[in-house]
Design a protein around this motif. Structure first.
Motif, PDB file in Angstrom:
ATOM      1  N   ALA A   1       6.633   4.475   2.981  1.00  0.00           N
ATOM      2  CA  ALA A   1       5.928   5.552   3.670  1.00  0.00           C
ATOM      3  C   ALA A   1       6.617   6.889   3.424  1.00  0.00           C
ATOM      4  O   ALA A   1       5.969   7.924   3.256  1.00  0.00           O
ATOM      5  CB  ALA A   1       5.847   5.254   5.169  1.00  0.00           C
TER       6      ALA A   1
ATOM      7  N   LYS B   1      -7.494  12.511  -1.626  1.00  0.00           N
ATOM      8  CA  LYS B   1      -8.488  11.518  -1.216  1.00  0.00           C
ATOM      9  C   LYS B   1      -8.588  10.412  -2.243  1.00  0.00           C
ATOM     10  O   LYS B   1      -8.647   9.237  -1.919  1.00  0.00           O
ATOM     11  CB  LYS B   1      -9.856  12.196  -1.060  1.00  0.00           C
TER      12      LYS B   1
ATOM     13  N   PRO C   1       0.812  -1.227   0.000  1.00  0.00           N
ATOM     14  CA  PRO C   1       0.000   0.000   0.000  1.00  0.00           C
ATOM     15  C   PRO C   1       0.842   1.272   0.000  1.00  0.00           C
ATOM     16  O   PRO C   1       0.446   2.272  -0.599  1.00  0.00           O
ATOM     17  CB  PRO C   1      -0.822  -0.110   1.292  1.00  0.00           C
ATOM     18  N   PHE C   2       1.997   1.251   0.640  1.00  0.00           N
ATOM     19  CA  PHE C   2       2.838   2.450   0.661  1.00  0.00           C
ATOM     20  C   PHE C   2       3.214   2.875  -0.750  1.00  0.00           C
ATOM     21  O   PHE C   2       3.017   4.024  -1.149  1.00  0.00           O
ATOM     22  CB  PHE C   2       4.122   2.199   1.471  1.00  0.00           C
TER      23      PHE C   2
ATOM     24  N   CYS D   1       5.664   8.256   0.154  1.00  0.00           N
ATOM     25  CA  CYS D   1       4.344   8.900   0.198  1.00  0.00           C
ATOM     26  C   CYS D   1       4.474  10.352   0.669  1.00  0.00           C
ATOM     27  O   CYS D   1       3.882  11.259   0.089  1.00  0.00           O
ATOM     28  CB  CYS D   1       3.408   8.166   1.166  1.00  0.00           C
ATOM     29  N   VAL D   2       5.219  10.539   1.738  1.00  0.00           N
ATOM     30  CA  VAL D   2       5.393  11.882   2.272  1.00  0.00           C
ATOM     31  C   VAL D   2       6.034  12.783   1.225  1.00  0.00           C
ATOM     32  O   VAL D   2       5.611  13.911   1.002  1.00  0.00           O
ATOM     33  CB  VAL D   2       6.283  11.862   3.540  1.00  0.00           C
TER      34      VAL D   2
ATOM     35  N   LEU E   1      -5.668   8.139  -2.094  1.00  0.00           N
ATOM     36  CA  LEU E   1      -5.749   7.245  -0.932  1.00  0.00           C
ATOM     37  C   LEU E   1      -6.688   6.074  -1.209  1.00  0.00           C
ATOM     38  O   LEU E   1      -6.345   4.914  -0.961  1.00  0.00           O
ATOM     39  CB  LEU E   1      -6.235   8.014   0.302  1.00  0.00           C
ATOM     40  N   LEU E   2      -7.860   6.384  -1.744  1.00  0.00           N
ATOM     41  CA  LEU E   2      -8.821   5.311  -1.993  1.00  0.00           C
ATOM     42  C   LEU E   2      -8.298   4.357  -3.064  1.00  0.00           C
ATOM     43  O   LEU E   2      -8.335   3.134  -2.905  1.00  0.00           O
ATOM     44  CB  LEU E   2     -10.180   5.891  -2.407  1.00  0.00           C
TER      45      LEU E   2
ATOM     46  N   ALA F   1      -5.293   3.737  -3.831  1.00  0.00           N
ATOM     47  CA  ALA F   1      -4.179   2.938  -3.320  1.00  0.00           C
ATOM     48  C   ALA F   1      -4.697   1.732  -2.535  1.00  0.00           C
ATOM     49  O   ALA F   1      -4.203   0.623  -2.707  1.00  0.00           O
ATOM     50  CB  ALA F   1      -3.274   3.785  -2.438  1.00  0.00           C
ATOM     51  N   THR F   2      -5.714   1.947  -1.700  1.00  0.00           N
ATOM     52  CA  THR F   2      -6.241   0.792  -0.953  1.00  0.00           C
ATOM     53  C   THR F   2      -6.863  -0.198  -1.923  1.00  0.00           C
ATOM     54  O   THR F   2      -6.655  -1.401  -1.803  1.00  0.00           O
ATOM     55  CB  THR F   2      -7.317   1.175   0.074  1.00  0.00           C
ATOM     56  N   LEU F   3      -7.609   0.309  -2.881  1.00  0.00           N
ATOM     57  CA  LEU F   3      -8.321  -0.604  -3.768  1.00  0.00           C
ATOM     58  C   LEU F   3      -7.377  -1.367  -4.689  1.00  0.00           C
ATOM     59  O   LEU F   3      -7.717  -2.449  -5.151  1.00  0.00           O
ATOM     60  CB  LEU F   3      -9.375   0.151  -4.577  1.00  0.00           C
ATOM     61  N   SER F   4      -6.194  -0.816  -4.976  1.00  0.00           N
ATOM     62  CA  SER F   4      -5.289  -1.642  -5.777  1.00  0.00           C
ATOM     63  C   SER F   4      -4.443  -2.570  -4.904  1.00  0.00           C
ATOM     64  O   SER F   4      -3.858  -3.518  -5.409  1.00  0.00           O
ATOM     65  CB  SER F   4      -4.428  -0.810  -6.731  1.00  0.00           C
ATOM     66  N   THR F   5      -4.372  -2.301  -3.606  1.00  0.00           N
ATOM     67  CA  THR F   5      -3.629  -3.193  -2.713  1.00  0.00           C
ATOM     68  C   THR F   5      -4.435  -4.428  -2.360  1.00  0.00           C
ATOM     69  O   THR F   5      -3.905  -5.542  -2.325  1.00  0.00           O
ATOM     70  CB  THR F   5      -3.295  -2.461  -1.386  1.00  0.00           C
TER      71      THR F   5
ATOM     72  N   LEU G   1       0.322   3.967  -2.871  1.00  0.00           N
ATOM     73  CA  LEU G   1      -0.091   5.337  -2.570  1.00  0.00           C
ATOM     74  C   LEU G   1       0.891   6.339  -3.179  1.00  0.00           C
ATOM     75  O   LEU G   1       0.476   7.329  -3.798  1.00  0.00           O
ATOM     76  CB  LEU G   1      -0.196   5.536  -1.050  1.00  0.00           C
TER      77      LEU G   1
END
Ligand code: NA
Ligand code: NA
Lengths: 423, 165, 314
Positions: free
Chosen positions: A241, A263, A59-60, A244-245, A266-267, A269-273, A63
């Motif tokens: 991480a 936003k 996820p890092f 990401c920063v 973020l979404l 990134a979660t959905l591809s993880t 994202l």
């Protein structure tokens, strides 16, 4: 139990059920039909498989990739690399391989590399006219360099199963990793030539300089990551991480990121993880059932009946691992096969390190082969590329890796040159 | 009904965003505390990991609903569309079966672990184990929704065919 | 349920034995030795199938697997058992097991028996024998002669309170890092020390980036050869006898090889240029950790009494 597992797997796969659910359903059917195996094992396995800090790199980097896309960094890298290598046939593909090798040198996880490079390069390559399927195959193959070129989580796993020195195993991966990367560049060259990619004119220094200035924000990122890891500021997983920063700060400073875009990143990134992690989770149940039913020792014992010749046995083992790798995730395959394999093959007198690196590379190959190829799926996830298309161009990459494995079987001295030099 | 189901997805998506945001920040804090302040934190890694598990478990139903899981479509893409519609119903039924089994399996794990403590940070392990039955329930909900849709597609076609011929 | 005892004794029994130790390690050899001897003693009737290297699951998973009867046998870890029966944490406390003889006495004591009974009643896990396994030591990048040399060293810590507390008390800064990333973390100076089993640290090459070993043996880890109570209840008395007796036999096999392996590891480490030191003032360590023992004991029923029994065990 194994017959239920395999049969339902094949049928459901053909019926087009998503791969993760194919594994989930066939594992459920096997567990439900076996009175000796309590159902609780399913929840237990799925939990443990996802309970991993190293996997958080996925996820890092996903994202970081999505932030960079939203902040338009991708486009700038594309423009710059074009000025740099655009005059070489397949310039952008060459850039992809080069960045894949660099990423491999800093990250230990193929999945993380696939998400890091894929998030940026799939849009770039397709924008540049490359077939989406070729882009996915190329990036997935480059990501496979991740666990071959050190550091490597797969090698760490191998060493924890067999207690071989991690450091030496890392060093053994350097040579095959680089050779594999060079081969991928060759494949890209021929692909670009065959498909009539016209090399652009060599850019003038001034144009290169302009491109560099525009892309510098993006180009610094790998330096930050690599420098940070090498100087002990953060681990390979943590570097995701940090990326990401960096992406966030860059986007805010250049005013190319809005709250809405963040936003969305973020979404996305979660959905591809999640789909990749779901496959990892259910593959662990699948692998558990196969291990419990002694699948690998059954197969390997029958292999040893076929021949006494060390080379023939090794090639049959490699063949078996390639076949297994088609269906089983690399991590699960290591846990399942290596504990059985190492004692069995021990009597043929192979150097454990030589043997280890052959096995590792063969199993990493499994992440590229259909129908279950984790790295291909992760990269395909970026643009939701259909499976058939994603795997359409994988063959030359797979053949090249197999060629390297074959070479390594016959020339242990070349493979072990670097590790022996260092100790 | 559709509105309620859409609502759950929207809610879960918000939670997903919040979780990812939080555990990225936690890992940053971990690096800063260790490298800059030379005082490593002992709770960050495990906390981040447990949030990651929650994110995956909540994400599974959402990606299912959004149809984001890769499938091997070499065979079905060459099949008659009407047959594929029936295969879809069959597939969804089996996935519902998995989700149901997963629900009981994970509930069992939760009930057996009421006294177990997570090793590092001293919290009950059930703070994380609970993510699994919630994942299963949402998955069942979305499976049922998909079943209804799939059946509608099949029956709608039937009607058209009857009327047409 | 079968009532015909005669036919039951002829029936083949297959017991799946899972453990997380790497192939070819002493623990794995012990498991295989156990399988071999049980097969012989039962005239080929009881087959113990060994699954090494975490093939069937991680350590906590194996504990749950014994509870649910997914696994028939497994090696359990003394300190890990404390997550379900806190009393087991007592034998994993730093420096509480003074030496080999003392550890043997504790493991064979009635105090330990009481812990085991609790484990059987609560979780259906029945230990048949206890084996001393790793004697943990530190690998550091600078030499350690006294406690204050430990101060402010960033040390990789397993994710367990016991280890973090131990390191903190020594003045170190525990940094939880997964074992899989420990090697690279030590190499790139994210941490400057690791602790672990000297045999393992030698085999995995950790000494390549940390050349000083402090032979503290701060925690002695114990392996319990355990059987699932669910499976146990299905066995005949004859089979139970064989399984228990052979477990105690292979415990001797384990111990005899253990010291050979440890000494070999130390020799190899020295040959690789590792300087081996120790904290001379043993009393300073005991003074430091005795309050910690009491702190842990306070949380338990009859804790103080148990603590005294362990200290006094002979
Ligand atoms: Na790598
Ligand atoms: Na594959």
């Amino acid at each position: 139990m194994l017959s239920i597992l395999f049969l339902s797997f094949l049928i459901l796969l053909i019926l087009g059920m998503p791969i993760g659910y194919v594994m989930a359903v066939s594992a459920t059917l096997s567990i439900a039909s076996n009175s000796n195996l309590p159902g609780i094992v399913m929840a237990q396995k799925m939990f443990t498989a996802t309970d991993s800090f190293s996997l958080m790199a996925i996820p890092f980097f996903m994202l970081a990739g999505h932030l960079m896309t939203e902040a338009n960094i991708t486009q700038r890298i594309l423009d710059f690399s074009k000025t740099l290598v655009g005059h070489i046939t397949g310039g952008l593909a060459q850039t992809t391989v080069m960045s894949g090798m660099l990423m491999a040198g800093i990250s230990g996880s193929g999945a993380a590399d696939a998400s890091a490079i894929g998030g940026i390069m799939v849009p770039s390559l397709t924008k540049d006219g490359y077939d989406e399927g070729f882009a996915v195959s190329l990036i997935a193959s480059c990501a496979a360099l991740g666990p071959i070129i050190p550091p490597s989580i797969i090698m760490i796993m191998y060493s924890s199963v067999t207690n071989i020195s991690v450091g030496k195993l890392f060093l053994a991966g350097v040579f095959p990793g680089i050779v594999a990367g060079i081969g991928f560049m060759g494949i890209s060259y021929f692909y670009a030539r065959k498909n009539g990619f016209v090399p652009s004119k060599r850019a003038s220094l001034k144009v290169i300089g302009n491109g560099f200035v525009k892309a510098i924000g993006a180009l610094i990122m790998p330096i930050i990551i690599m420098g940070g890891i090498l100087s002990g500021i953060f681990t390979a997983t943590e570097s995701g991480a940090i990326a990401c920063v960096y992406g966030l700060i860059y986007g805010l400073v250049t005013k190319s990121l809005t709250i809405e875009k963040i936003k969305r990143a973020l979404l996305n990134a979660t959905l591809s993880t999640v789909p990749a992690m779901f496959v990892i989770a259910v593959a662990s149940i699948f692998g558990f059932i196969m291990a419990r039913e002694n699948f690998s020792s059954l197969v390997l014992n029958s292999i040893l009946q076929i021949s006494d010749n060390a080379y023939i046995v090794l090639f049959i083992v490699i063949g078996f691992l390639v076949a297994l790798g088609m269906f089983v995730d690399t991590t699960a395959a290591i846990i399942m096969v290596v504990p059985v394999l190492v004692p069995l093959i021990g009597r043929f007198g192979y150097d454990p390190l030589h043997f280890a690196i052959i096995i590792v590379i063969t199993l990493v190959l499994g992440a590229l082969t259909p129908p279950v190829g984790m790295l291909v799926y992760i990269v395909a996830g970026v643009k939701n590329t259909p499976t058939e298309r994603a795997f359409a161009h994988i063959l030359p990459f797979v053949i090249w890796i197999l060629a390297i494995v074959t070479f390594m079987v016959f020339f242990p001295k070349v493979v072990l040159f670097i590790p022996n030099l260092m100790s | 009904m559709k509105k309620i189901i859409d609502g759950t997805e929207k809610l879960v998506s918000r939670v997903l965003i919040a979780l990812l945001c939080t555990f990225v920040s936690i890992v940053i804090v971990q690096v800063v505390a260790r490298y800059i302040f030379k005082s490593p934190l002992t709770w960050t890694e495990q906390t981040a990991r447990y949030m990651f598990i929650w994110m995956i478990m909540l994400g599974i139903p959402v990606t299912f609903r959004k149809n984001m899981n890769a499938a091997f479509d070499l065979v079905t893409s060459r099949m008659d569309k009407k047959i594929v519609d029936f295969i879809n119903i069959f597939n969804t039924l089996l996935i519902t079966f998995f989700a149901g089994y997963y629900f009981f399996s994970s509930m069992h794990l939760v009930f057996r672990s009421t006294k177990t403590i997570a090793q590092g940070i001293n919290i009950p392990i059930n703070y994380v184990y609970t993510a699994q039955p919630i994942c299963a329930v949402l998955l069942i909900l979305y499976c049922l929704e998909k079943l209804v849709d799939d059946i509608k597609i099949v029956s709608a076609k039937r009607v058209v065919r009857k009327g047409g011929v | 349920k079968k009532t015909n005892v005669a036919s039951k004794t002829e029936e083949k029994v297959v017991l799946k034995f899972g453990h997380i130790l790497a192939v070819g390690t002493l623990g794995d050899k012990t498991a295989n030795e156990y399988a071999k001897r049980v097969l012989e003693e039962s005239n080929g009737r009881i087959v113990v199938e060994v699954f090494p290297a975490g093939q069937l699951g991680t350590l906590p998973e194996n504990m749950e697997a014994l509870e649910f009867g997914v696994l028939a046998m497994a090696f359990v870890d003394g300190s890990m058992l404390s997550t379900i029966v806190p009393e087991f944490g007592m034998i994993a406390l730093p420096f509480i097991l003074r030496d080999f003889e003392h550890a043997e006495a504790v493991l064979a004591s009635d105090t330990m028996k009481a812990f085991e009974d609790k484990l059987i009643t609560l979780k259906g896990i029945r230990p048949l024998s206890w084996h001393q396994n790793a004697n943990r030591v530190f690998l550091t990048k600078k030499p350690i002669y006294e406690i204050k040399d430990f101060h402010n060293i960033l040390v990789r810590s397993p994710e367990a309170k016991l280890y973090m507390d131990t390191f903190q008390r020594l003045g170190m800064k525990p940094t939880p890092i997964p074992w899989g990333e420990a090697f690279t973390a030590l190499q790139s100076h994210i941490v400057d020390a690791v602790d672990g089993d000297p045999i393992l640290l030698e085999q995995l090459g950790f000494y390549e980036s940390a050349k000083y070993l402090t032979d503290t043996r701060h925690i002695i880890s114990t392996l319990g050869l355990a059987v699932s109570e669910k499976k146990w209840n299905d066995l005949s008395d004859e089979d139970k006898e064989i399984l228990s007796r052979v477990a105690l036999e292979v415990k001797d096999f384990h111990i005899n090889n253990f010291f050979t392996d440890v000494n070999a590891a130390f020799e190899k480490l020295e040959a690789a240029g590792v300087a081996i030191t120790n904290i001379e003032d043993k009393q300073s360590l005991l003074d430091l950790f005795k309050p910690y023992w009491s702190e842990y004991a306070v949380g338990l029923e009859n804790g103080e009494k148990i603590l005294q029994e362990i200290i006094d065990a002979k």
